[in-house]
Design a protein around this motif. Structure first.
Motif, PDB file in Angstrom:
ATOM      1  N   ARG A  51      -0.560   5.475  -9.585  1.00  0.00           N
ATOM      2  CA  ARG A  51      -1.698   4.564  -9.405  1.00  0.00           C
ATOM      3  C   ARG A  51      -2.677   4.755 -10.552  1.00  0.00           C
ATOM      4  N   PHE A 161       6.130  -2.836  -6.857  1.00  0.00           N
ATOM      5  CA  PHE A 161       4.812  -2.261  -7.191  1.00  0.00           C
ATOM      6  C   PHE A 161       4.922  -0.963  -7.975  1.00  0.00           C
ATOM      7  N   GLN A 199      13.270  10.957  -5.027  1.00  0.00           N
ATOM      8  CA  GLN A 199      12.465   9.760  -4.750  1.00  0.00           C
ATOM      9  C   GLN A 199      13.088   8.997  -3.602  1.00  0.00           C
ATOM     10  N   GLN A 260       5.417   1.010   4.053  1.00  0.00           N
ATOM     11  CA  GLN A 260       4.627   0.267   3.032  1.00  0.00           C
ATOM     12  C   GLN A 260       3.825  -0.896   3.606  1.00  0.00           C
ATOM     13  N   ASP A 298       4.270   6.053   4.309  1.00  0.00           N
ATOM     14  CA  ASP A 298       3.342   5.634   3.251  1.00  0.00           C
ATOM     15  C   ASP A 298       3.002   4.170   3.509  1.00  0.00           C
ATOM     16  N   SER A 332      -2.423  -0.767  -6.405  1.00  0.00           N
ATOM     17  CA  SER A 332      -2.911  -0.602  -7.770  1.00  0.00           C
ATOM     18  C   SER A 332      -1.876  -1.214  -8.721  1.00  0.00           C
TER      19      SER A 332
HETATM   20  N1  SAH Z   1      10.002   7.467  -3.582  1.00  0.00           N
HETATM   21  C1  SAH Z   1       9.039   7.548  -2.612  1.00  0.00           C
HETATM   22  C2  SAH Z   1       7.637   7.750  -3.133  1.00  0.00           C
HETATM   23  C3  SAH Z   1       7.147   6.919  -4.233  1.00  0.00           C
HETATM   24  S1  SAH Z   1       5.496   7.102  -4.741  1.00  0.00           S
HETATM   25  C4  SAH Z   1       9.197   6.321  -1.756  1.00  0.00           C
HETATM   26  O1  SAH Z   1       9.985   5.478  -2.034  1.00  0.00           O
HETATM   27  O2  SAH Z   1       8.545   6.235  -0.748  1.00  0.00           O
HETATM   28  C5  SAH Z   1       4.654   7.440  -3.237  1.00  0.00           C
HETATM   29  C6  SAH Z   1       3.962   6.290  -2.636  1.00  0.00           C
HETATM   30  O3  SAH Z   1       2.960   5.769  -3.490  1.00  0.00           O
HETATM   31  C7  SAH Z   1       4.808   5.087  -2.306  1.00  0.00           C
HETATM   32  O4  SAH Z   1       5.539   5.231  -1.154  1.00  0.00           O
HETATM   33  C8  SAH Z   1       3.767   3.988  -2.189  1.00  0.00           C
HETATM   34  O5  SAH Z   1       3.239   3.920  -0.884  1.00  0.00           O
HETATM   35  C9  SAH Z   1       2.668   4.459  -3.126  1.00  0.00           C
HETATM   36  N2  SAH Z   1       2.616   3.624  -4.327  1.00  0.00           N
HETATM   37  C10 SAH Z   1       3.568   3.487  -5.283  1.00  0.00           C
HETATM   38  N3  SAH Z   1       3.165   2.598  -6.224  1.00  0.00           N
HETATM   39  C11 SAH Z   1       1.936   2.161  -5.850  1.00  0.00           C
HETATM   40  C12 SAH Z   1       0.997   1.226  -6.396  1.00  0.00           C
HETATM   41  N4  SAH Z   1       1.289   0.564  -7.494  1.00  0.00           N
HETATM   42  N5  SAH Z   1      -0.160   1.046  -5.733  1.00  0.00           N
HETATM   43  C13 SAH Z   1      -0.438   1.721  -4.606  1.00  0.00           C
HETATM   44  N6  SAH Z   1       0.400   2.607  -4.053  1.00  0.00           N
HETATM   45  C14 SAH Z   1       1.579   2.824  -4.645  1.00  0.00           C
END
Ligand code: SAH
Ligand code: SF4
Ligand code: F3S
Length: 448
Positions: A51, A161, A199, A260, A298, A332
């Motif tokens: 982010r 994202f 991941q 998500q 998440d 973000s």
């Molecule tokens: N590989 C894991 C974690 C990835 S990063 C997965 O797939 O769940 C961890 C978390 O950050 C993600 O699950 C998502 O909720 C959040 N995230 C990733 N990119 C984002 C962005 N651009 N804006 C806000 N949150 C984000």
């Protein structure tokens, strides 16, 4: 000697594991790891790009480090991790902030790049690899209770994202044998818990072995050792995996399963490849097969085009699943991702308002779930004295909840106890009566 290395780690647990790899690699080459930045000849920041605010933090930190460089100009300052992939030009050429930029697949060559930087050139290594897993590297770990083990690297999911597929490259897995060997060493050193990291751990593949096979093989190494894993993608969670968790008492009954969003329309725009219906069916199945399983998630608020109705659907899923915990974020936009091309049309105040509603609801749910545990007995792995007082000790349940209980001289870090919960907040459980337990037998045997 210019050989004191100091490393600071930001971002996810993969970065924590990577920093241990980096320290392992550098120590092998005769470098000394220091915990004191003042002694450092080389300062490394292992960074996160997920982010905007994660990157801003690093830029802020680099501003502070400039002062160190003014006092000690020979200090080499380097960026490792995800920002190295995304911002190498900005960091080295435009802002001239650092001497070294090395991405997650080039850590083997770090000693070489450090030499280059000491020679006054810029050390740059940002190639991503299709094969690098650092299988043969022994990470540098302090003795402890709990260890992180990366079992796979990269991500092929391309959620719209997310920068991770760009900063970490394609998916690849370590061999099952090398992971099991690492767990054996940790067991001999007295570690009591490992978390298998990826991941997207469900995509783990080593020949005919999938992630369920890896979990089962890991669980068999030492029955006293807890096995955790993260992160699971809802698309790939198989029946075999659910059964493996149920079959092995030392695989924790805890699944981090990021949802998500609660809206199928938004999930589609995110390229998450599942529907809420499918997601809820997995939860239901896991709850039927794994006794007492708990979930965390998440959640992103304010993804492009998210309406109030979509937001309410997210709150609704949270109510239906009743997560034990959640990591909650404002959307973000990240350059290079598909969503970056979409109009970031949810105003920041709306994102914040929705995020706050999500956070409040999660607190309420966590509080309720924890209240329900009052009067029950929980199997707790003792971690040591509580942070606040030596009169109390702290440990964790199988479902990863913190339990505080009165200190007892017979107990030490690494013991298992049976703790009767008497009080709970949304974040912590409190116990009074505790009984030591010899081994991790079946949970039914212990918790009577
Ligand atoms: N590989 C894991 C974690 C990835 S990063 C997965 O797939 O769940 C961890 C978390 O950050 C993600 O699950 C998502 O909720 C959040 N995230 C990733 N990119 C984002 C962005 N651009 N804006 C806000 N949150 C984000
Ligand atoms: Fe990012 Fe999606 Fe991969 Fe997780 S699964 S790392 S959110 S692209
Ligand atoms: Fe951040 Fe990279 Fe992890 S972007 S979340 S450190 S994979």
């Amino acid at each position: 000697m210019d050989n004191n290395i100091y490393i600071e780690t930001y971002g996810c647990q993969m970065n924590v594991a990577d920093s241990e790899l980096v320290m392992g690699i550098l120590q092998n080459k005769g470098y000394n790891i220091t915990g004191n930045i003042k002694d450092a000849d080389v300062i490394l920041l292992n960074t996160c790009s997920v982010r905007e605010n994660a990157e801003q933090r690093i830029y802020g930190r680099l501003g502070n480090l400039k002062k160190i460089k003014e006092i000690k100009p020979a200090t080499v300052i380097g960026i490792l991790g995800c920002m190295a992939e995304r911002l190498r030009k900005d960091l080295i050429e435009d802002k001239k902030m650092v001497d070294l930029v090395v991405g997650p697949d080039e850590y083997r060559r770090l000693p070489e790049f450090i030499d280059t930087a000491f020679a006054g050139e810029k050390g740059i290594g940002v190639k991503l690899s299709r094969t690098e897993t650092y299988d043969d590297i022994i990470p540098f770990r302090e003795d402890g209770l709990s260890a992180w083990i990366s079992v796979m690297r990269g991500c092929d999911k391309f959620c719209t994202f997310c920068v991770v597929p760009f900063t970490r490259g394609r998916e690849r897995s370590r061999t099952l044998e090398s992971v099991v060997d690492e767990i054996k060493i940790l067991s001999q050193k007295g570690f009591r818990e490992v978390t298998l990291l990826g991941q997207n751990v469900n995509s783990y593949k080593d020949g005919n072995n999938d992630f369920a096979d890896l979990l089962a093989a890991s669980a068999k190494v030492d029955g006293h050792m807890r096995i955790r894993f993260t992160t699971s993608h809802p698309q790939d969670i198989s029946d075999k995996l659910i059964c493996a968790i149920a079959e092995h008492n030392n695989i924790c009954n805890y699944i981090h399963l990021p949802v998500q969003s609660g809206s199928d329309r938004i999930l589609k725009l995110m390229n998450r490849t599942y529907t809420i219906d499918h997601y809820l069916k997995i939860i239901e199945k896991a709850r039927t097969i794994i006794n007492g399983v708990s979930f965390s998630t998440d959640i992103i608020s304010g993804f492009p085009t998210e309406t109030f109705e979509d937001h309410v659907m997210t709150l609704d899923v949270m109510q239906q699943v009743k997560y034990d915990g959640a990591y909650m974020f404002k959307y973000s936009p990240r350059e290079g991702t598909k969503a970056f091309k979409m109009d970031d049309d949810v105003p920041d105040e709306t994102k914040t308002k929705r995020l706050n509603e999500i956070i409040d609801l999660q607190h309420q749910i966590s509080f309720e779930l924890n209240q329900n545990l009052i009067g029950t007995k929980e199997l707790v792995l003792v971690e040591g004295f509580s942070r606040k007082s030596d009169d109390f000790m702290a440990g964790r349940t199988d479902t990863n909840k913190v339990v505080i209980f009165p200190a007892d001289e017979k107990l030490k870090r690494g013991d298992y106890i049976n703790a009767e919960i008497i009080r709970a907040t949304s974040a912590t459980l409190f116990a009074d009566t505790v009984e030591p337990v010899d081994a991790v037998k079946t949970k039914e045997e212990i918790i009577i």
